[in-house]
Design an enzyme around this catalytic site. Structure first.
Site, PDB file in Angstrom:
ATOM      1  N   GLU A  45    -100.437  -7.837  33.156  1.00 49.65           N
ATOM      2  CA  GLU A  45     -99.015  -7.541  34.209  1.00 49.65           C
ATOM      3  C   GLU A  45     -98.187  -8.789  33.738  1.00 49.65           C
ATOM      4  OE1 GLU A  45    -100.415  -9.611  38.001  1.00 49.65           O
ATOM      5  OE2 GLU A  45    -102.110  -8.057  38.170  1.00 49.65           O
ATOM      6  N   ASP A  56     -93.894 -18.199  42.883  1.00 52.73           N
ATOM      7  CA  ASP A  56     -94.487 -18.751  41.617  1.00 52.73           C
ATOM      8  C   ASP A  56     -94.571 -20.185  42.174  1.00 52.73           C
ATOM      9  OD1 ASP A  56     -95.310 -16.092  40.315  1.00 52.73           O
ATOM     10  OD2 ASP A  56     -92.850 -15.991  40.788  1.00 52.73           O
TER      11      ASP A  56
END
Length: 255
Positions: A45, A56
């Protein structure tokens, strides 16, 4: 048969590794991908950085900022990936935020994915309704799997909808925290995983968020087809010994 579909039909306990494009060095993107495949990763990914990565944690946020500061954008990323399939054979998925894709152009994005050999994408902030109404025909036209996230708060109805419109795999988020928080398999978490497993969805599932070593990887695989490691991998990347640091990290996951 797509690379993603073939992988899930032939393998179990699939290891997917996330990293940020253009990190630690701007031109390291394909080097990292190649080293990951050589050392046992089964899906890659590649995150395309964004200035406000709300899902994140601090490690990936820092890698995104460094990548952006070094000049990474989608145009640069696709230029870097033009020889991807000469060096990497396993499935490759791009992951990032929808504003970046929208600015690039959704059709341009899907077309570029096909041209470089990217198999799918994960766009966490793309609403399902908007995807169905505006973008699903474009993704299907180019054969790009759009991978949706399921969280502990996702309703059964929404999960069924995601399963119905998915063509790759479903990303099973282990908790409501940001990336980088270590997985704690509490009774609630195990109950959530079991509830999803009991739904007998048609698409395979990969667990992400908080997977950081062999033990948490093995635990996550008890409830899904495999697991995704991101922050723990990004953290160890050494610009002075890039391939060595990748090999050292991946050694722990060898059977």
């Amino acid at each position: 048969m797509s690379r993603i579909k073939e992988l899930f039909e032939t393998k179990k306990n699939i290891l997917s590794i996330y990293y940020t494009a253009g990190y630690p060095g701007l031109n390291d993107t394909v080097t990292v991908a190649e080293a990951l495949e050589q050392n046992g990763a089964q899906i890659i990914e590649v995150g395309f950085p964004y200035s406000d990565p709300v899902a994140d944690g601090p490690i990936i946020q820092a890698s995104s900022k460094q990548s952006l500061d070094q000049g990474m954008d989608l145009k640069t990323l696709f230029e870097q990936l033009k020889d991807l399939r000469k060096r990497v054979n396993i499935p490759v998925v791009l992951m990032g935020y929808f504003n970046t894709v929208l600015q690039f152009g959704v059709e341009n994005f899907c077309k570029a994915c096909v041209e470089v050999g990217v198999d799918g994408c994960i766009v966490p902030d793309l609403p399902i309704v908007e995807y169905e109404e505006l973008y699903q025909p474009i993704f299907e036209k180019y054969g790009i799997s759009n991978i949706f996230l399921v969280t502990p708060q996702t309703s059964p109805e929404r999960i069924r909808k995601i399963d119905a419109i998915s063509t790759g795999f479903i990303y099973l988020v282990s908790s409501s925290a940001t990336t980088g928080q270590q997985l704690q398999l509490s009774e609630n978490t195990e109950g959530y995983f079991s509830r999803i497993a009991d739904m007998k969805l048609k698409n395979p599932m990969m667990t992400g968020f908080g997977i950081y070593n062999k033990e948490t990887f093995d635990k996550a695989c008890q409830y899904a087809n495999g697991a995704i490691i991101g922050s723990a991998f990004v953290k160890v990347l050494d610009p002075n010994d890039l391939t060595g640091s990748i090999k050292s990290f991946m050694t722990a996951f060898k059977p």
